[in-house]
Design an enzyme around this catalytic site. Structure first.
Site, PDB file in Angstrom:
ATOM      1  N   ARG A  55       0.341 -10.770 -12.406  1.00 26.22           N
ATOM      2  CA  ARG A  55       0.636 -12.141 -11.984  1.00 26.22           C
ATOM      3  C   ARG A  55      -0.666 -12.756 -11.471  1.00 26.22           C
ATOM      4  NH1 ARG A  55       5.693  -9.682 -10.843  1.00 26.22           N
ATOM      5  NH2 ARG A  55       5.077  -8.776  -8.855  1.00 26.22           N
ATOM      6  N   PHE A  60     -13.487  -3.616  -0.265  1.00 28.50           N
ATOM      7  CA  PHE A  60     -12.645  -2.800   0.620  1.00 28.50           C
ATOM      8  C   PHE A  60     -11.355  -2.430  -0.090  1.00 28.50           C
ATOM      9  CE2 PHE A  60     -14.492  -5.851   3.779  1.00 28.50           C
ATOM     10  CZ  PHE A  60     -15.242  -4.937   4.481  1.00 28.50           C
ATOM     11  N   LYS A  70       0.221 -20.274  -5.661  1.00 26.58           N
ATOM     12  CA  LYS A  70       1.597 -20.549  -5.218  1.00 26.58           C
ATOM     13  C   LYS A  70       1.625 -21.885  -4.476  1.00 26.58           C
ATOM     14  CE  LYS A  70       3.882 -16.220  -5.216  1.00 26.58           C
ATOM     15  NZ  LYS A  70       4.976 -15.453  -4.601  1.00 26.58           N
ATOM     16  N   SER A 124       2.436 -22.565  -1.623  1.00 25.29           N
ATOM     17  CA  SER A 124       1.924 -22.394  -0.250  1.00 25.29           C
ATOM     18  C   SER A 124       0.405 -22.521  -0.199  1.00 25.29           C
ATOM     19  CB  SER A 124       2.306 -21.005   0.273  1.00 25.29           C
ATOM     20  OG  SER A 124       1.743 -19.995  -0.544  1.00 25.29           O
ATOM     21  N   HIS A 171      -2.161 -10.164  -8.884  1.00 21.77           N
ATOM     22  CA  HIS A 171      -1.291  -9.006  -8.658  1.00 21.77           C
ATOM     23  C   HIS A 171      -1.138  -8.189  -9.935  1.00 21.77           C
ATOM     24  CE1 HIS A 171       0.990 -10.870  -4.993  1.00 21.77           C
ATOM     25  NE2 HIS A 171      -0.312 -10.959  -4.895  1.00 21.77           N
ATOM     26  N   ARG A 183      18.050  -7.718   0.763  1.00 27.25           N
ATOM     27  CA  ARG A 183      19.044  -8.778   1.022  1.00 27.25           C
ATOM     28  C   ARG A 183      18.604 -10.083   0.377  1.00 27.25           C
ATOM     29  NH1 ARG A 183      19.560  -6.194   6.140  1.00 27.25           N
ATOM     30  NH2 ARG A 183      17.887  -7.456   7.015  1.00 27.25           N
ATOM     31  N   GLU A 224       2.219  -1.969  -6.377  1.00 30.02           N
ATOM     32  CA  GLU A 224       1.623  -3.297  -6.578  1.00 30.02           C
ATOM     33  C   GLU A 224       0.199  -3.305  -6.021  1.00 30.02           C
ATOM     34  OE1 GLU A 224       3.379  -7.614  -5.930  1.00 30.02           O
ATOM     35  OE2 GLU A 224       2.382  -6.931  -4.102  1.00 30.02           O
TER      36      GLU A 224
HETATM   37  P1  0O2 Z   1       4.644  -8.160   2.789  1.00 32.64           P
HETATM   38  O1  0O2 Z   1       4.634  -6.688   2.748  1.00 32.64           O
HETATM   39  O2  0O2 Z   1       5.132  -8.720   4.064  1.00 32.64           O
HETATM   40  O3  0O2 Z   1       3.337  -8.755   2.351  1.00 32.64           O
HETATM   41  P2  0O2 Z   1       8.555 -12.408  -3.455  1.00 32.64           P
HETATM   42  O4  0O2 Z   1       8.321 -11.644  -2.188  1.00 32.64           O
HETATM   43  O5  0O2 Z   1       9.945 -12.382  -3.910  1.00 32.64           O
HETATM   44  O6  0O2 Z   1       7.971 -13.801  -3.357  1.00 32.64           O
HETATM   45  P3  0O2 Z   1       7.619 -10.740  -5.700  1.00 32.64           P
HETATM   46  O7  0O2 Z   1       8.259 -11.303  -6.904  1.00 32.64           O
HETATM   47  O8  0O2 Z   1       8.025  -9.385  -5.236  1.00 32.64           O
HETATM   48  O9  0O2 Z   1       7.643 -11.780  -4.542  1.00 32.64           O
HETATM   49  O10 0O2 Z   1       6.105 -10.625  -6.021  1.00 32.64           O
HETATM   50  P4  0O2 Z   1       4.812 -11.438  -5.720  1.00 32.64           P
HETATM   51  O11 0O2 Z   1       5.073 -12.871  -5.368  1.00 32.64           O
HETATM   52  O12 0O2 Z   1       3.896 -11.183  -6.847  1.00 32.64           O
HETATM   53  O13 0O2 Z   1       4.249 -10.681  -4.465  1.00 32.64           O
HETATM   54  C1  0O2 Z   1       4.802 -10.728  -3.212  1.00 32.64           C
HETATM   55  C2  0O2 Z   1       3.719 -10.393  -2.209  1.00 32.64           C
HETATM   56  O14 0O2 Z   1       2.601 -11.248  -2.422  1.00 32.64           O
HETATM   57  C3  0O2 Z   1       4.161 -10.673  -0.797  1.00 32.64           C
HETATM   58  O15 0O2 Z   1       4.786  -9.541  -0.289  1.00 32.64           O
HETATM   59  C4  0O2 Z   1       2.862 -10.981  -0.109  1.00 32.64           C
HETATM   60  O16 0O2 Z   1       2.168  -9.788   0.205  1.00 32.64           O
HETATM   61  C5  0O2 Z   1       2.110 -11.726  -1.179  1.00 32.64           C
HETATM   62  N1  0O2 Z   1       2.407 -13.157  -1.128  1.00 32.64           N
HETATM   63  C6  0O2 Z   1       3.094 -13.861  -2.044  1.00 32.64           C
HETATM   64  N2  0O2 Z   1       3.166 -15.169  -1.697  1.00 32.64           N
HETATM   65  C7  0O2 Z   1       2.504 -15.286  -0.527  1.00 32.64           C
HETATM   66  C8  0O2 Z   1       2.220 -16.411   0.338  1.00 32.64           C
HETATM   67  O17 0O2 Z   1       2.601 -17.557   0.109  1.00 32.64           O
HETATM   68  N3  0O2 Z   1       1.510 -16.128   1.468  1.00 32.64           N
HETATM   69  C9  0O2 Z   1       1.064 -14.871   1.760  1.00 32.64           C
HETATM   70  N4  0O2 Z   1       0.370 -14.709   2.884  1.00 32.64           N
HETATM   71  N5  0O2 Z   1       1.337 -13.799   0.979  1.00 32.64           N
HETATM   72  C10 0O2 Z   1       2.038 -14.002  -0.158  1.00 32.64           C
HETATM   73  P5  0O2 Z   1       6.012  -9.645   0.732  1.00 32.64           P
HETATM   74  O18 0O2 Z   1       7.235  -9.216   0.052  1.00 32.64           O
HETATM   75  O19 0O2 Z   1       6.003 -10.972   1.397  1.00 32.64           O
HETATM   76  O20 0O2 Z   1       5.743  -8.498   1.711  1.00 32.64           O
HETATM   77  P1  0O2 Z   2       0.093  -5.723   8.946  1.00 35.54           P
HETATM   78  O1  0O2 Z   2       1.509  -6.154   8.711  1.00 35.54           O
HETATM   79  O2  0O2 Z   2      -0.860  -6.399   8.013  1.00 35.54           O
HETATM   80  O3  0O2 Z   2      -0.338  -5.800  10.370  1.00 35.54           O
HETATM   81  P2  0O2 Z   2      -7.195   4.506   6.453  1.00 35.54           P
HETATM   82  O4  0O2 Z   2      -7.007   5.134   5.123  1.00 35.54           O
HETATM   83  O5  0O2 Z   2      -6.949   5.406   7.608  1.00 35.54           O
HETATM   84  O6  0O2 Z   2      -8.464   3.703   6.539  1.00 35.54           O
HETATM   85  P3  0O2 Z   2      -4.779   2.991   7.210  1.00 35.54           P
HETATM   86  O7  0O2 Z   2      -4.956   2.889   8.700  1.00 35.54           O
HETATM   87  O8  0O2 Z   2      -3.650   3.828   6.733  1.00 35.54           O
HETATM   88  O9  0O2 Z   2      -6.108   3.390   6.474  1.00 35.54           O
HETATM   89  O10 0O2 Z   2      -4.568   1.584   6.678  1.00 35.54           O
HETATM   90  P4  0O2 Z   2      -5.471   0.681   5.718  1.00 35.54           P
HETATM   91  O11 0O2 Z   2      -5.444   1.242   4.361  1.00 35.54           O
HETATM   92  O12 0O2 Z   2      -6.832   0.462   6.316  1.00 35.54           O
HETATM   93  O13 0O2 Z   2      -4.756  -0.692   5.787  1.00 35.54           O
HETATM   94  C1  0O2 Z   2      -3.429  -0.933   6.133  1.00 35.54           C
HETATM   95  C2  0O2 Z   2      -3.290  -2.448   6.032  1.00 35.54           C
HETATM   96  O14 0O2 Z   2      -3.347  -2.771   4.667  1.00 35.54           O
HETATM   97  C3  0O2 Z   2      -1.980  -3.014   6.457  1.00 35.54           C
HETATM   98  O15 0O2 Z   2      -2.043  -3.300   7.810  1.00 35.54           O
HETATM   99  C4  0O2 Z   2      -1.876  -4.305   5.627  1.00 35.54           C
HETATM  100  O16 0O2 Z   2      -2.439  -5.400   6.292  1.00 35.54           O
HETATM  101  C5  0O2 Z   2      -2.754  -4.038   4.449  1.00 35.54           C
HETATM  102  N1  0O2 Z   2      -2.165  -3.950   3.123  1.00 35.54           N
HETATM  103  C6  0O2 Z   2      -2.703  -3.267   2.114  1.00 35.54           C
HETATM  104  N2  0O2 Z   2      -2.034  -3.402   0.992  1.00 35.54           N
HETATM  105  C7  0O2 Z   2      -1.023  -4.194   1.244  1.00 35.54           C
HETATM  106  C8  0O2 Z   2       0.021  -4.730   0.427  1.00 35.54           C
HETATM  107  O17 0O2 Z   2       0.155  -4.482  -0.763  1.00 35.54           O
HETATM  108  N3  0O2 Z   2       0.891  -5.519   1.027  1.00 35.54           N
HETATM  109  C9  0O2 Z   2       0.773  -5.777   2.332  1.00 35.54           C
HETATM  110  N4  0O2 Z   2       1.679  -6.554   2.885  1.00 35.54           N
HETATM  111  N5  0O2 Z   2      -0.190  -5.311   3.129  1.00 35.54           N
HETATM  112  C10 0O2 Z   2      -1.107  -4.522   2.587  1.00 35.54           C
HETATM  113  P5  0O2 Z   2      -0.834  -2.991   8.758  1.00 35.54           P
HETATM  114  O18 0O2 Z   2      -1.396  -2.973  10.116  1.00 35.54           O
HETATM  115  O19 0O2 Z   2      -0.083  -1.785   8.313  1.00 35.54           O
HETATM  116  O20 0O2 Z   2       0.152  -4.192   8.535  1.00 35.54           O
END
Ligand code: 0O2
Ligand code: 0O2
Length: 217
Positions: free
Chosen positions: A106, A42, A113, A115, A121, A58, A140
């Site tokens: 990465r 997917f 991690k 966690s 990545h 921040r 990313e």
């Molecule tokens: P989102 O959009 O809420 O997912 P940092 O965020 O500072 O730790 P950095 O250096 O930008 O990280 O890069 P990294 O660690 O390669 O990638 C960060 C992203 O990896 C996160 O995005 C998560 O999507 C995923 N990720 C990293 N660690 C974890 C973890 O412990 N649990 C889960 N569920 N996802 C993780 P963000 O910024 O949280 O944004």
């Molecule tokens: P959340 O926070 O997970 O609830 P389509 O092209 O129409 O099929 P659509 O609807 O634009 O697609 O979205 P798509 O591509 O099916 O998926 C969107 C979801 O991708 C998000 O859900 C995220 O869960 C996930 N996702 C994909 N890449 C990343 C990433 O790099 N970081 C994070 N954090 N999430 C990712 P939601 O509902 O927007 O968000």
């Protein structure tokens, strides 16, 4: 400091996510049409919300001037795979492409991690064509198995609730669940040949049925 016009700022990121989703989904289609195993199961993607960008600025002390270089996941693509081996095949495919440049990797599979999070990545630089010419966008790509995605989706939702400060019991359970997910991936890898044969058999039978239906019409 100039104030960012967010709608305008996010346009190239949205274009990047749309183009990459289409390209990776087409790659999957190509494998399937050639009757080969697709390492891509997917593809999803999203542009980070403005609130989430501001929160990360921040948390990581990122200034507006350095936002485009220092926040690598404003454009985020997620590629889910059936097997751990597929993840490394996808990474190889990314390196070989001429329409993007890998700038960082990465490996949170070899080094998970604390966690329990596992994923691979890849940060890329991707050129898009805009009304003002070419612009390189950082994106990313998170590559993970279905099991890794299941674990991280649940952990991510719990994070919203507890803001990372999990009660000890939940922490323990999440760690155990991460180990179970790791073992599931290992088991699946061991029976990968069997699973792929079964999938091939299913694809062949479906094609035979389709052909015989066409012949009858
Ligand atoms: P989102 O959009 O809420 O997912 P940092 O965020 O500072 O730790 P950095 O250096 O930008 O990280 O890069 P990294 O660690 O390669 O990638 C960060 C992203 O990896 C996160 O995005 C998560 O999507 C995923 N990720 C990293 N660690 C974890 C973890 O412990 N649990 C889960 N569920 N996802 C993780 P963000 O910024 O949280 O944004
Ligand atoms: P959340 O926070 O997970 O609830 P389509 O092209 O129409 O099929 P659509 O609807 O634009 O697609 O979205 P798509 O591509 O099916 O998926 C969107 C979801 O991708 C998000 O859900 C995220 O869960 C996930 N996702 C994909 N890449 C990343 C990433 O790099 N970081 C994070 N954090 N999430 C990712 P939601 O509902 O927007 O968000």
């Amino acid at each position: 400091m100039t104030r960012i016009k967010w709608n305008e700022f996010l346009i190239p990121y949205s274009q990047t996510v749309d183009e990459l989703k289409l390209k990776f989904r087409n790659l999957r289609k190509e494998f399937l049409e050639k009757n080969e195993h697709s390492p891509i199961e997917f593809v999803t993607g999203r542009v980070k919300t403005v609130d989430s960008i501001k929160e990360k600025m921040r948390r990581r002390y990122i200034s507006e001037d350095l936002l485009e270089q220092d926040m690598q996941d404003i454009a985020g693509i997620r590629i889910q795979c059936q097997f751990v081996e597929d993840i490394y095949d996808v990474a190889k495919l990314l390196h070989a492409r001429e329409d993007m440049q890998v700038v960082e990797e990465r490996d949170y599979i070899a080094n998970s991690k604390p966690s329990g999070y596992r994923s691979y990545h890849v940060v890329i630089e991707y050129p898009i064509q805009t009304s003002k010419g070419q612009k390189n966008i950082i994106a990313e790509i998170q590559i993970r198995t279905l099991a890794m995605n299941f674990w991280s989706t649940i952990e991510h939702s719990l994070n919203y609730k507890y803001r990372g400060d999990f009660p000890e019991e939940i922490n323990e359970r999440l760690k155990r669940a991460a180990e179970a997910s790791f073992m599931l991936d290992e088991e699946m890898s061991k029976i990968r040949g069997e699973i792929q044969d079964a999938q091939q058999y299913f694809t062949d039978s479906k094609r035979d049925i389709n052909n015989s239906t066409k012949d009858k019409n």
